[in-house]
Design an enzyme around this catalytic site. Structure first.
Site, short mmCIF file in Angstrom:
data_model
loop_
_atom_site.label_atom_id
_atom_site.label_comp_id
_atom_site.label_asym_id
_atom_site.label_seq_id
_atom_site.Cartn_x
_atom_site.Cartn_y
_atom_site.Cartn_z
N GLU A 267 0.83 -1.21 0.00
CA GLU A 267 0.00 0.00 0.00
C GLU A 267 0.87 1.26 0.00
O GLU A 267 1.80 1.38 0.78
CB GLU A 267 -0.91 -0.01 1.24
CG GLU A 267 -1.81 1.20 1.36
CD GLU A 267 -2.61 1.21 2.65
OE1 GLU A 267 -3.52 2.04 2.77
OE2 GLU A 267 -2.32 0.38 3.54
N LYS A 334 -9.53 2.42 -3.41
CA LYS A 334 -10.08 1.93 -2.14
C LYS A 334 -11.46 2.51 -1.88
O LYS A 334 -11.66 3.72 -1.99
CB LYS A 334 -9.13 2.26 -0.99
CG LYS A 334 -9.52 1.63 0.34
CD LYS A 334 -8.49 1.92 1.43
CE LYS A 334 -8.85 1.20 2.72
NZ LYS A 334 -7.90 1.53 3.81
N CYS A 386 -5.71 -2.90 2.48
CA CYS A 386 -5.58 -2.85 3.94
C CYS A 386 -6.85 -3.31 4.67
O CYS A 386 -7.21 -4.47 4.63
CB CYS A 386 -5.17 -1.44 4.38
SG CYS A 386 -4.42 -1.38 6.03
#
Length: 514
Positions: A267, A334, A386
């Site tokens: 990430e 995301k 994540c």
């Protein structure tokens, strides 16, 4: 029936609630003592026996405060190190979060007493699992949701793991409460049969683990390299560190070009927005293409709009046949943003706090809930970033029958040497088990790993070390029952059980009065 003078005292029950709540944390990684989940849930049921609503609510709260106080206190590490707030505010923020989460076990206890006031089979074995599933569902949805420490995850190495491909992790949570309820019922009524039923459930469900709902495709095996940069969070976003950070990842990647088909960076491995790094990305894209290697990396996308810039936490792909050109379509943005970490709720209030305590306010923009799969080296990857890997419904909704791998890139450097990354890794493993796909799990400082389709780590790197994981990964095909239909069968069953328990218990009360 339990009726000792000590056990009838509320202070003793509060102590027992605190002990059994903390016991729940031991069920999760890195401790991995799965029977502790049964002990903890059984403790919650046990302390609320023969209590009124007020007493039960108090006990449920203390149990929850102990569970979350011991299980997620690692959040203090990130707040204390990176918020810039005085220590007293850091402690207060953690206490507020733990207190909020403890309200859900408190709600569970209240509803259990109100709906099933009598201590019987309906309450402990039927009603309790239904209410636990409902309150856990609420915890996973309200205020963007925080489904951390859901007890089903504790069974990833336990005898109930075979349920996950059938009905998902929530079904494991349901059965854990059934087992806990039977255990408490056996203790309360001093009967052997419920205890035998507990052992029978564990023995009968264990063989489900041997059922594989997927088919390996060894002829399509592919060489993958995962680079763990181990960049300290304290320097990650410093402008003067960008060149040295890119050099670390680049040097490890150059060795893999021509050898591995896919290289994965974690990430925001490139700690600068995509437009500013366009020259670097274009040159790297050409170099990768020459070696027939693809790169998957996390990056921040600063997308210009008529209202200024929208910032996305993104994944992009380099080295494919179509030359990289910003903004490329082969990307993932995301969707589920973490409150206070990536998006600021009540932003006007926090802007005021920002001016008082001189800490930055920054919010990202959300990607779409449903997004196309990443196409990498003729492989289809269902991607998450994540925190999203713990959201089972979101991962499943983006999963397709032609998915070859699951992918998550993450940065758990926020949580230091705590148990947080291990709990995160445990939940990621559950996604592989539920969907029957290998998971490529790329982290900045660990745990970087490849998880096979049974949820078992195939290979992994040690934490807090700059290292590279080279591995040959076999894709799988096929759809697990959970991948096909999701949690609907579980929720239909839950509703039927809940209604039946209410009707039957009400009928028994009427019969008793007559």
């Amino acid at each position: 029936m339990i009726n000792t003078s000590l056990f009838t005292q509320q202070w003793f029950r509060i102590l027992l609630a605190l002990v059994t709540g903390a016991c729940g944390t031991i069920a999760f990684s890195p401790y991995n003592f799965w029977p502790s989940a049964i002990i903890s849930l059984g403790g919650l049921l046990l302390v609320t026996l023969n209590r009124n609503v007020l007493q039960a609510s108090c006990l449920g709260f203390f149990w929850g405060f102990s569970l979350f106080g011991t299980g997620i206190n690692w959040i203090y590490v990130s707040i204390a190190q990176f918020s810039g707030l005085p220590d007293i505010f850091n402690v207060i923020l953690v206490i507020i979060l733990i207190t909020y989460l403890a309200l859900y076990p408190m709600l569970f206890s209240i509803l259990l007493i109100v709906l099933w006031p009598r201590v019987n089979f309906c309450r402990l074995v039927l009603g309790a699992p239904v209410l636990l599933l409902v309150t856990e569902f609420l915890r996973s949805r309200i205020l963007t949701g925080f489904p951390w420490l859901e007890f089903g995850y504790s069974q990833i190495d336990g005898p109930l793991k075979g349920i996950a491909p059938l009905l998902g992790v929530q079904a494991i949570t349901f059965i854990l409460m059934v087992i806990s309820g039977l255990s408490v019922y056996a203790i309360e009524k001093r009967r052997l049969l419920p205890a035998v039923a507990v052992l029978t459930i564990l023995v009968l469900l264990y063989p489900l683990y041997s059922l594989h709902w997927y088919e390996p495709q060894p002829e399509r095996a592919i060489d993958v390299t995962l680079v763990q940069g181990n960049i300290a969070q304290s320097i990650k976003w410093e402008a003067k560190q960008v060149i040295s950070t890119l050099d670390i990842y680049l040097q490890h990647t150059l060795k893999a070009i021509g050898k591995s088909k896919i290289v994965i960076w974690p990430e925001s491995a490139i700690p600068e927005n995509e437009m500013l790094q366009n020259d670097f990305l274009t040159k790297l894209d050409k170099q990768l293409k020459k070696g027939n290697t693809r790169l998957v990396t996390g990056i921040i996308d600063a997308r210009p709009t008529i209202n200024g810039y929208h910032y996305y936490n993104s994944i992009i792909v380099l080295g494919e046949s179509i030359p990289y050109r910003y903004p490329s379509k082969n990307r993932y943005n995301k969707h589920h943003l973490v409150p206070f970490g990536e998006i600021i709720p009540c932003s006007s209030l926090f802007r005021l706090l920002s001016s008082l305590f001189n800490f930055p306010i920054f919010s990202l923009s959300q990607g779409d809930y449903l997004q196309p799969q990443l196409r990498v080296a003729n492989m289809n990857l269902t991607a998450t970033i994540c925190y999203e890997i713990i959201l089972g419904s979101q991962v499943r909704d983006n999963f397709h029958s032609n998915t070859d791998f699951l992918l998550t890139i993450l940065n758990d450097a926020w949580f230091g040497h705590s148990i947080g990354p291990w709990q995160h890794f445990q939940m990621a493993r559950m996604r592989s088990l539920e969907l029957g796909r290998p998971l490529l799990h790329s982290s900045n400082n660990g745990i970087t790993a490849v998880i096979d389709a049974t949820g078992m780590p195939q290979a992994q790197l040690p934490q807090f070390k700059c290292d590279v994981l080279n591995i040959r990964v076999i894709p799988t095909k096929g759809m697990t029952p959970y991948a096909r239909v999701g949690s609907w069968p579980l929720w239909i069953f839950t509703i039927l059980v809940g209604v039946s328990a209410l009707v039957f218990d009400h009928f028994k009360q009427i019969k008793f009065l007559i």
